[in-house]
Design a protein around this motif. Structure first.
Motif, PDB file in Angstrom:
ATOM      1  N   ASP A 195      37.644  11.160   7.881  1.00  0.00           N
ATOM      2  CA  ASP A 195      36.203  11.603   7.460  1.00  0.00           C
ATOM      3  C   ASP A 195      35.332  10.560   7.849  1.00  0.00           C
ATOM      4  O   ASP A 195      33.951  10.889   8.415  1.00  0.00           O
ATOM      5  CB  ASP A 195      36.148  11.968   5.898  1.00  0.00           C
ATOM      6  CG  ASP A 195      37.088  12.870   5.457  1.00  0.00           C
ATOM      7  OD1 ASP A 195      37.837  13.670   6.592  1.00  0.00           O
ATOM      8  OD2 ASP A 195      37.094  13.185   4.226  1.00  0.00           O
ATOM      9  N   ASN A 199      32.353  11.913  10.461  1.00  0.00           N
ATOM     10  CA  ASN A 199      31.084  12.179  10.065  1.00  0.00           C
ATOM     11  C   ASN A 199      29.975  11.274  10.483  1.00  0.00           C
ATOM     12  O   ASN A 199      30.105   9.979   9.717  1.00  0.00           O
ATOM     13  CB  ASN A 199      31.182  12.546   8.592  1.00  0.00           C
ATOM     14  CG  ASN A 199      29.641  12.978   8.241  1.00  0.00           C
ATOM     15  OD1 ASN A 199      28.715  13.098   8.662  1.00  0.00           O
ATOM     16  ND2 ASN A 199      29.739  12.923   6.593  1.00  0.00           N
ATOM     17  N   HIS A 247      41.008  16.523   5.781  1.00  0.00           N
ATOM     18  CA  HIS A 247      39.738  16.559   6.211  1.00  0.00           C
ATOM     19  C   HIS A 247      38.849  17.017   5.157  1.00  0.00           C
ATOM     20  O   HIS A 247      38.637  18.320   4.784  1.00  0.00           O
ATOM     21  CB  HIS A 247      39.463  17.358   7.465  1.00  0.00           C
ATOM     22  CG  HIS A 247      40.193  17.016   8.702  1.00  0.00           C
ATOM     23  ND1 HIS A 247      40.181  15.990   9.472  1.00  0.00           N
ATOM     24  CD2 HIS A 247      41.458  17.647   9.077  1.00  0.00           C
ATOM     25  CE1 HIS A 247      41.294  15.890  10.195  1.00  0.00           C
ATOM     26  NE2 HIS A 247      42.160  16.889  10.090  1.00  0.00           N
ATOM     27  N   VAL A 249      35.503  17.857   4.458  1.00  0.00           N
ATOM     28  CA  VAL A 249      34.119  18.048   5.256  1.00  0.00           C
ATOM     29  C   VAL A 249      33.171  18.577   4.536  1.00  0.00           C
ATOM     30  O   VAL A 249      33.563  19.287   3.216  1.00  0.00           O
ATOM     31  CB  VAL A 249      34.516  18.871   6.288  1.00  0.00           C
ATOM     32  CG1 VAL A 249      35.133  18.193   7.392  1.00  0.00           C
ATOM     33  CG2 VAL A 249      35.226  20.177   6.102  1.00  0.00           C
TER      34      VAL A 249
END
Length: 467
Positions: A195, A199, A247, A249
């Motif tokens: 992550d 991101n 993940h 998110v």
């Protein structure tokens, strides 16, 4: 002293005597099966080094945001619980916790902690102001026993597989040491969690990416080098026994960009000039890229979306992340995940496990998706939903459309090692209760229910996570 409710043999089973009898029989089939934990957050080094557990407050209160958030909502300042580097008087923190014990009635945390007290620590007294010191001393004495170490408890808890969650640049030395140790019979496997490298809104994204680029053997610069480095690190994890990439998110949005557009976004992000829209598009593109890599290298892909992280800025500034104020938000899976599924939804041997904190998508979106796409499995209820009634709602919501075989098996998602058996036992009891109702309503035969309960508890996680 009356029997502790945590010791009652029929806990979580249906109240109706006839249905309860069926549930008991089903539970007896799976009660002693080994624990498979394909997603969690226990530190592998704790297992490898067999580090003694800390004092009761440092083990069961301060690091558990399930616990601290309930107390904070009642007015207990987090610094009084030893968070954020605050000076910690463990016994006083424990007294605060025991005084607040009535707040946990009806919560999943209250149920698990009672189970830990009863079945792990042998404590049967009810927490309260008058019992706080006695319980603290009893738990401390247990923690001091030579046999009460992580490796010994691994055997006692009957854990066969435990997955950790790891930074892409982690050396995974502890995993290698455990795998090479002939005295350690279980498996501790890493999980690729990228992550903070995908991101671009993450505060350490730029520095993380520079370290990642510096790690690649290819020496390729820019976006191509970034992709190559991520692929290299995934193979490093595979070499150390990893079975999945996880993940976390904000949304499950996916998009496929051409390489030139992705490279431009990447360079804007490195320069610090990316917009909020750039952030969303790049993260969606990278989620698509992670799926492409999973199709190629075989890592199971799990997606955990739908949390507004660090909702209260002053608390985040004072105490950091994971301090109890990550709040669920609504999720749209059907449209958001479609670009990924168009290209990979029917790919051979691709396993995509979709989780959610938004219960409304269980029957509306996740069950239909898993009921069509061979790659899609429905992730078990997690975080705020890994509670008895929520588990029952989940099972009722998804089974009529997707059946039992399209679910992941239980996921404990925990940092609290001593709670692992309580969490898995909760799931086994709830699955038994649900199946017992179907048997009592003549919707499934009892013989078939006995086969299904074993599949749900044992075969499903082995199948979905390629164990």
């Amino acid at each position: 002293m009356s029997q502790s409710i945590a010791a009652h043999p029929d806990r979580l089973f249906p109240a109706d005597p006839g249905v309860r009898k069926i549930a008991r029989s089903l539970y007896s089939r799976v009660e002693s099966l080994p624990i498979l934990s394909p997603h969690g957050h226990v530190d592998a080094a704790v297992i490898e080094k067999n580090v003694p557990f800390p004092d009761p407050a440092a083990l069961l209160v301060t690091p558990d945001h399930y616990v601290t958030r309930v107390m904070h909502a009642a007015g207990v300042s987090l610094d009084r619980l030893g968070m954020g580097g605050s000076p910690a008087d463990s016994r006083q923190i424990w007294r605060e916790f025991c005084a607040a014990w009535p707040l946990f009635e009806g919560t999943a945390s209250g149920y698990w902690i009672r189970q830990e007290f009863e079945h792990v620590f042998g404590v049967r007294e009810e927490p309260g102001q008058d019992t706080a010191d006695r319980i603290f001393d009893a738990v401390s004495a247990k923690l001091a026993e030579p046999g009460f170490r992580p490796r010994e408890l691994f055997k006692e808890f009957n854990i066969e597989v435990l997955a950790t969650t790891d930074d892409p640049l982690d050396s995974l030395e502890s995993h290698a040491a455990l795998a090479a140790d002939p005295a350690f019979a279980s498996r501790v496997v890493p999980t690729f969690r990228p992550d903070a490298y995908l991101n671009i809104g993450h505060p350490q994204w730029q520095s993380n990416v520079e370290r990642l680029l510096g790690s690649t053997r290819s020496g390729t610069p820019g976006y191509k080098g970034y992709i190559a480095a991520l692929q290299e690190r995934r193979h490093h994890f595979l070499d150390h026994g990893a079975v999945s990439a996880d993940h976390g998110v904000r949304t499950p949005a996916t998009v496929r960009l051409d390489e030139a557009d992705a490279a431009r976004l990447f360079e804007r992000a490195r320069a610090g000039t990316a917009s909020a829209e750039d952030r969303d598009v790049f993260e969606a593109h990278m989620l698509y890229q992670m799926a492409r890599m999973s199709v190629e290298d075989g890592l199971v892909m799990t997606i955990h979306p739908g949390s507004f992280r660090n909702h209260h800025a002053p608390t985040f500034e004072a105490f950091g992340a994971d301090s109890g104020h990550d709040i669920p938000v609504a999720v749209n899976y059907t449209e958001a995940i479609r670009p990924l599924l168009q290209d990979f939804g029917t790919a051979k041997d691709f396993h995509l496990v979709l989780f959610t904190l938004d219960e409304t998508v269980f029957s509306r979106e996740l069950a239909p998706l898993a009921g069509f796409y061979p790659s899609v499995y429905i992730g078990a209820p997690w975080w705020f939903l890994d509670a008895p009634d929520a588990m029952l709602r989940f099972r009722a919501a998804v089974t009529e459309t997707a059946g039992f075989s399209r679910t992941s098996g239980f996921i404990d998602d925990t940092r609290a090692f001593c709670s692992i058996p309580a969490r898995h036992d909760t799931s086994r009891r709830i699955e038994s209760a649900f199946l017992a109702r179907l048997v009592a309503e003549h919707r499934i035969s009892e013989d078939r229910a006995h086969e299904v309960i074993v599949d749900v508890v044992d075969s499903s996680p082995r199948r979905v996570f390629k164990l």
